[in-house]
Write a protein that holds these residues in place. Structure first.
Motif, PDB file in Angstrom:
ATOM      1  N   GLN A 159       0.833  -1.204   0.000  1.00  0.00           N
ATOM      2  CA  GLN A 159       0.000   0.000   0.000  1.00  0.00           C
ATOM      3  C   GLN A 159       0.866   1.253   0.000  1.00  0.00           C
ATOM      4  N   HIS A 160       2.034   1.166   0.648  1.00  0.00           N
ATOM      5  CA  HIS A 160       2.945   2.311   0.657  1.00  0.00           C
ATOM      6  C   HIS A 160       3.393   2.655  -0.765  1.00  0.00           C
ATOM      7  N   LEU A 161       3.729   1.629  -1.549  1.00  0.00           N
ATOM      8  CA  LEU A 161       4.190   1.886  -2.912  1.00  0.00           C
ATOM      9  C   LEU A 161       3.042   2.401  -3.785  1.00  0.00           C
ATOM     10  N   GLU A 162       1.845   1.904  -3.570  1.00  0.00           N
ATOM     11  CA  GLU A 162       0.697   2.428  -4.331  1.00  0.00           C
ATOM     12  C   GLU A 162       0.456   3.903  -3.996  1.00  0.00           C
ATOM     13  N   ASN A 163       0.584   4.245  -2.699  1.00  0.00           N
ATOM     14  CA  ASN A 163       0.432   5.650  -2.310  1.00  0.00           C
ATOM     15  C   ASN A 163       1.485   6.522  -2.973  1.00  0.00           C
ATOM     16  N   TYR A 164       2.704   5.983  -3.085  1.00  0.00           N
ATOM     17  CA  TYR A 164       3.786   6.740  -3.732  1.00  0.00           C
ATOM     18  C   TYR A 164       3.462   6.985  -5.204  1.00  0.00           C
ATOM     19  N   PHE A 165       2.972   5.970  -5.901  1.00  0.00           N
ATOM     20  CA  PHE A 165       2.601   6.141  -7.299  1.00  0.00           C
ATOM     21  C   PHE A 165       1.514   7.207  -7.450  1.00  0.00           C
ATOM     22  N   ASN A 166       0.550   7.188  -6.534  1.00  0.00           N
ATOM     23  CA  ASN A 166      -0.558   8.145  -6.625  1.00  0.00           C
ATOM     24  C   ASN A 166      -0.121   9.571  -6.341  1.00  0.00           C
ATOM     25  N   GLU A 167       0.851   9.731  -5.452  1.00  0.00           N
ATOM     26  CA  GLU A 167       1.236  11.072  -5.020  1.00  0.00           C
ATOM     27  C   GLU A 167       2.405  11.673  -5.789  1.00  0.00           C
TER      28      GLU A 167
ATOM     29  N   CYS B 286       4.278  10.079  -8.772  1.00  0.00           N
ATOM     30  CA  CYS B 286       4.686   9.622 -10.100  1.00  0.00           C
ATOM     31  C   CYS B 286       3.771  10.195 -11.182  1.00  0.00           C
ATOM     32  N   ARG B 287       4.381  10.625 -12.271  1.00  0.00           N
ATOM     33  CA  ARG B 287       3.599  11.112 -13.398  1.00  0.00           C
ATOM     34  C   ARG B 287       2.929   9.962 -14.140  1.00  0.00           C
ATOM     35  N   SER B 288       3.587   8.827 -14.171  1.00  0.00           N
ATOM     36  CA  SER B 288       3.046   7.649 -14.838  1.00  0.00           C
ATOM     37  C   SER B 288       2.701   6.596 -13.791  1.00  0.00           C
ATOM     38  N   ASP B 289       1.606   5.859 -14.034  1.00  0.00           N
ATOM     39  CA  ASP B 289       1.232   4.799 -13.110  1.00  0.00           C
ATOM     40  C   ASP B 289       1.749   3.441 -13.541  1.00  0.00           C
ATOM     41  N   LEU B 290       2.564   3.391 -14.630  1.00  0.00           N
ATOM     42  CA  LEU B 290       3.119   2.130 -15.098  1.00  0.00           C
ATOM     43  C   LEU B 290       4.129   1.591 -14.091  1.00  0.00           C
ATOM     44  N   ALA B 291       4.084   0.286 -13.859  1.00  0.00           N
ATOM     45  CA  ALA B 291       4.925  -0.315 -12.822  1.00  0.00           C
ATOM     46  C   ALA B 291       6.406  -0.122 -13.092  1.00  0.00           C
ATOM     47  N   HIS B 292       6.807  -0.119 -14.387  1.00  0.00           N
ATOM     48  CA  HIS B 292       8.240  -0.036 -14.675  1.00  0.00           C
ATOM     49  C   HIS B 292       8.769   1.396 -14.644  1.00  0.00           C
ATOM     50  N   SER B 293       7.936   2.365 -14.253  1.00  0.00           N
ATOM     51  CA  SER B 293       8.408   3.751 -14.161  1.00  0.00           C
ATOM     52  C   SER B 293       8.925   4.099 -12.767  1.00  0.00           C
ATOM     53  N   ILE B 294       9.025   3.114 -11.895  1.00  0.00           N
ATOM     54  CA  ILE B 294       9.409   3.340 -10.506  1.00  0.00           C
ATOM     55  C   ILE B 294      10.876   3.732 -10.374  1.00  0.00           C
ATOM     56  N   ARG B 295      11.167   4.623  -9.449  1.00  0.00           N
ATOM     57  CA  ARG B 295      12.542   4.942  -9.039  1.00  0.00           C
ATOM     58  C   ARG B 295      12.672   4.529  -7.581  1.00  0.00           C
ATOM     59  N   ALA B 296      13.349   3.410  -7.349  1.00  0.00           N
ATOM     60  CA  ALA B 296      13.405   2.836  -6.006  1.00  0.00           C
ATOM     61  C   ALA B 296      14.054   3.784  -5.006  1.00  0.00           C
ATOM     62  N   ASP B 297      15.116   4.482  -5.395  1.00  0.00           N
ATOM     63  CA  ASP B 297      15.794   5.386  -4.466  1.00  0.00           C
ATOM     64  C   ASP B 297      14.882   6.539  -4.057  1.00  0.00           C
TER      65      ASP B 297
ATOM     66  N   TRP C 246      11.055   8.925   0.028  1.00  0.00           N
ATOM     67  CA  TRP C 246       9.674   9.296   0.349  1.00  0.00           C
ATOM     68  C   TRP C 246       9.158   8.479   1.526  1.00  0.00           C
ATOM     69  N   LEU C 247       9.483   7.183   1.551  1.00  0.00           N
ATOM     70  CA  LEU C 247       8.973   6.282   2.585  1.00  0.00           C
ATOM     71  C   LEU C 247       9.504   6.649   3.964  1.00  0.00           C
ATOM     72  N   ARG C 248      10.739   7.093   4.029  1.00  0.00           N
ATOM     73  CA  ARG C 248      11.332   7.446   5.328  1.00  0.00           C
ATOM     74  C   ARG C 248      10.626   8.643   5.980  1.00  0.00           C
ATOM     75  N   LYS C 249       9.912   9.429   5.201  1.00  0.00           N
ATOM     76  CA  LYS C 249       9.230  10.614   5.742  1.00  0.00           C
ATOM     77  C   LYS C 249       7.786  10.339   6.136  1.00  0.00           C
ATOM     78  N   GLN C 250       7.268   9.156   5.769  1.00  0.00           N
ATOM     79  CA  GLN C 250       5.871   8.852   6.045  1.00  0.00           C
ATOM     80  C   GLN C 250       5.679   8.437   7.503  1.00  0.00           C
ATOM     81  N   LYS C 251       4.537   8.842   8.065  1.00  0.00           N
ATOM     82  CA  LYS C 251       4.198   8.472   9.436  1.00  0.00           C
ATOM     83  C   LYS C 251       3.031   7.489   9.424  1.00  0.00           C
TER      84      LYS C 251
END
Length: 456
Positions: free
Chosen positions: A107-115, A117-128, A133-138
């Motif tokens: 769910q964290h990664l889906e939230n990241y895509f929604n907030e 990423c310009r593209s919702d395609l799975a291969h457009s991810i930048r893991a770094d 982004w994840l370290r800042k989430q509460k």
């Protein structure tokens, strides 16, 4: 001046051509992807013979309209996530608890895509970028909306990234990613990620254990005493049935109950020896009951409840009846999640204790005993394992008693083939466990006193 015409190096196998370019052999062909004709040009080999073989293979795949090694179906991460969870539910048959953890992590990664990423395609991810982004989430540590939120601890963050890595491994297997697309989470080297803010683990000593038991009420004491003297996981104790205990011979059997939708965490069934004091405590807890869960909810009357005194086979039959009734009412086959909900209801009506109730009793009793650092019943399992180590109990016996999986390389706790050829006798296991538990005699004396007292 006339230019000299170059000789063509292009060769063809059906709809696929291969040619030499800068010392390497390339393939070229056309195929349809998502209804659109796409050109494929890939370097495949350093030799002509191998290039010809690959060309023939791809030509056969094109002729049969099969996907080629360089084709893929681009999907959104939302669809990839759902396919991954469905795969674990219907194919891998992972436990509902595991699927819940995977759903929460992804769910964290889906939230990241929604907030972000310009593209919702799975291969457009930048893991770094996702890690930053994840370290800042509460988040709420226990998932409850009213709990004070905090950032993820290092262990939690690493678990989320490990699950995301598994999602992209699955995506590659299903050809949802472009050819030569490297798993972005494999580059993070998660195994070497430092764990710096882990929650400290509380381990009891003999004095702390006695103080805890003395402050426990009559409902709390036997639960935590058995956890302390057997090393059981909380879920194993909750789902322990009276028929799983052999009081005459002093053994407790941890068994999978697949038909009731409960399994041991590692799926490894085992037998745990019971010392005399543990047998006495269990006799008082069970009383005149002959079936049902060993430990039942506070003030639950097993004799007046319809399910309070059913054995495992009877509970299974009842659950199957409820599943069949739900199937006939909906007209569809129930999912594993829906069947699990029905199973939870059966367990609940049989008197099973909620894990939250056990944890709350542990925290409350720990505070009364002045043990402010004790916050999780898992401390009993840590303390049990530590006590066995203090008594120099053989590692193989510790592993068998705690129900841990052997390491993949040695399969024997680091002893190599010696461990494979070693078979621990029940008498040896009982002798070693009892020798270790006798090192703390005060709590055992208190247990004998509690077991001999009249039940109020």
């Amino acid at each position: 001046m006339r230019r000299r015409k170059k000789s063509s190096q292009r060769k063809r196998v059906g709809r696929v051509s291969y040619y030499l370019h800068h010392g390497a052999w390339y393939l070229y062909y056309l195929e349809y992807q998502d209804g659109v004709k796409v050109q494929r040009r890939r370097k495949v080999s350093d030799t002509e013979e191998e290039a010809a073989q690959i060309a023939a293979q791809i030509n056969a795949q094109l002729a049969s309209s099969s996907p080629t090694p360089f084709s893929f179906t681009s999907v959104s991460f939302l669809n990839l996530r759902q396919a991954f969870l469905n795969h674990h539910e219907t194919v891998v048959k992972s436990s509902p608890a595991t699927i819940r953890r995977y759903r929460s992590a992804t769910q964290h990664l889906e939230n990241y895509f929604n907030e972000c990423c310009r593209s919702d395609l799975a291969h457009s991810i930048r893991a770094d970028h996702f890690v930053a982004w994840l370290r800042k989430q509460k988040v709420s540590p226990n998932g409850h909306p009213n709990t004070a939120k905090r950032t993820l601890r290092d262990k939690g963050l690493r678990f989320v990234l490990e699950v995301c890595r598994s999602v992209y491994i699955y995506a590659a297997q299903q050809r949802f990613l472009p050819p030569y697309f490297e798993n972005p989470f494999s580059k993070l080297n998660l195994e070497r990620m430092r764990i710096e803010d882990a929650k400290p683990i509380f381990v009891f000593d003999a004095e702390d254990e006695l103080s805890f038991f003395q402050k426990a009420d009559d409902w709390t004491f036997p639960i935590h005493f058995i956890l302390a003297k057997t090393g059981l996981r909380s879920g194993e104790l909750i789902h322990l049935l009276i028929e799983d205990i052999d009081l005459e011979n002093g053994w407790l059997h941890v068994r999978n109950k697949s038909e009731l939708h409960w399994k041991v965490k590692t799926r490894r069934e085992r037998s745990v020896p019971l010392i005399e004091e543990a047998v006495a405590v269990l006799r008082r807890v069970i009383g005149d009951r002959t079936s049902g869960p060993v430990f039942i909810r506070h003030q639950f009357d097993a004799f007046s409840s319809p399910l309070g005194n059913l054995d495992q086979l009877e509970l299974q039959e009842l659950l199957q009846q409820r599943i069949a009734h739900a199937d006939s009412g909906s007209g569809l086959t129930l999912s594993q999640t829906m069947e699990e909900k029905l199973a939870i209801a059966v367990w609940r009506e049989a008197g099973v204790i909620r894990s939250e109730r056990m944890r709350n009793s542990f925290i409350r009793t720990g505070k009364l005993a002045g043990l402010k650092q004790s916050s999780c019943p898992k401390s009993w399992r840590h303390s049990f394992a530590t006590l066995l180590q203090d008594a120099n109990v053989d590692p193989l016996i510790r592993q068998i008693t705690l129900g841990h999986k052997p390491s993949e390389d040695a399969r024997s706790g680091g002893l190599g083939m010696t461990g494979v050829y070693t078979h621990t006798r029940a008498t040896t296991q009982r002798r070693e466990i009892e020798r270790a538990l006798r090192l703390w005699p005060q709590s055992l004396a208190y247990a004998r006193q509690w077991a001999s007292a009249k039940k109020v």
